[in-house]
Motif scaffolding. Structure first.
Motif, PDB file in Angstrom:
ATOM      1  N   ASN A 139     -10.631   8.730  -2.474  1.00 29.25           N
ATOM      2  CA  ASN A 139     -10.876   7.299  -2.523  1.00 29.25           C
ATOM      3  C   ASN A 139     -12.369   7.061  -2.664  1.00 29.25           C
ATOM      4  N   THR A 158      -7.113   6.848  -5.112  1.00 28.62           N
ATOM      5  CA  THR A 158      -6.253   5.864  -4.448  1.00 28.62           C
ATOM      6  C   THR A 158      -6.941   4.503  -4.404  1.00 28.62           C
ATOM      7  N   ALA A 159      -7.407   4.063  -5.546  1.00 29.18           N
ATOM      8  CA  ALA A 159      -8.091   2.775  -5.671  1.00 29.18           C
ATOM      9  C   ALA A 159      -7.972   2.305  -7.118  1.00 29.18           C
ATOM     10  N   ARG A 210       0.827  -1.202   0.000  1.00 33.03           N
ATOM     11  CA  ARG A 210       0.000   0.000   0.000  1.00 33.03           C
ATOM     12  C   ARG A 210       0.864   1.256   0.000  1.00 33.03           C
ATOM     13  N   THR A 241      -9.047   6.147   4.420  1.00 34.09           N
ATOM     14  CA  THR A 241      -9.267   4.917   3.655  1.00 34.09           C
ATOM     15  C   THR A 241      -7.974   4.352   3.081  1.00 34.09           C
ATOM     16  N   ALA A 242      -6.975   5.200   2.879  1.00 34.83           N
ATOM     17  CA  ALA A 242      -5.718   4.728   2.292  1.00 34.83           C
ATOM     18  C   ALA A 242      -4.613   4.526   3.316  1.00 34.83           C
ATOM     19  N   THR A 243      -4.680   5.191   4.456  1.00 31.92           N
ATOM     20  CA  THR A 243      -3.552   5.158   5.388  1.00 31.92           C
ATOM     21  C   THR A 243      -3.851   4.552   6.753  1.00 31.92           C
ATOM     22  N   LEU A 296       0.582   4.232  -2.873  1.00 31.85           N
ATOM     23  CA  LEU A 296       0.287   5.625  -2.559  1.00 31.85           C
ATOM     24  C   LEU A 296       1.346   6.548  -3.128  1.00 31.85           C
TER      25      LEU A 296
END
Length: 132
Positions: free
Chosen positions: A77, A98-99, A2, A30-32, A6
């Motif tokens: 996201n 980021t998806a 991940r 949602t990303a971190t 990113l």
């Protein structure tokens, strides 16, 4: 994996714009979440000198336009990118998702407004292969 995804998203994001760019992350959680102890540190390595970074864990639909005011880049996201949003934020030049999908982005509206869109098309391929 991940972390690499990113950084790739942001590297492509910032390379597409002239410095300095204002980069606004609207739903960083949602990303971190669970990956980075310092949420800003997750995004900084891909920025250039002079770029401004603003990170929000979550953004309510009613706050999107205000938070993107003056932004060159929106990193999202789950946040919806619509025609009305793009009209309200004319400085926006890039939407970076980021998806793998871009179902939250009105691609036709982005094209009309001259806004580029990036995503991370293969970030989960190794994980999916491990679980199949």
């Amino acid at each position: 994996m991940r972390r690499i995804a990113l950084l790739c998203v942001l590297a492509a994001t910032t390379e597409a714009l002239r410095p300095p760019a204002k980069v606004v992350v609207l739903d960083a959680y949602t990303a971190t979440a669970g990956v980075f102890s310092d949420r800003d540190a997750a995004w900084r390595p891909a920025l250039r000198a002079g770029d401004e970074l603003v990170v929000y864990d979550r953004t309510a639909p009613s706050d999107v336009v205000e938070r993107l005011s003056g932004a060159d880049v929106a990193v999202v996201n789950k946040v919806l990118i619509t025609d009305s949003l793009l009209s309200a934020v004319p400085t926006l030049g890039l939407v970076s998702v980021t998806a793998t999908g871009v179902n939250n982005v009105d691609l036709e509206a982005c094209e009309r407004h001259g806004v580029a869109v990036t995503n991370v098309p293969a970030y989960s391929t190794p994980s999916v292969a491990q679980h199949v």
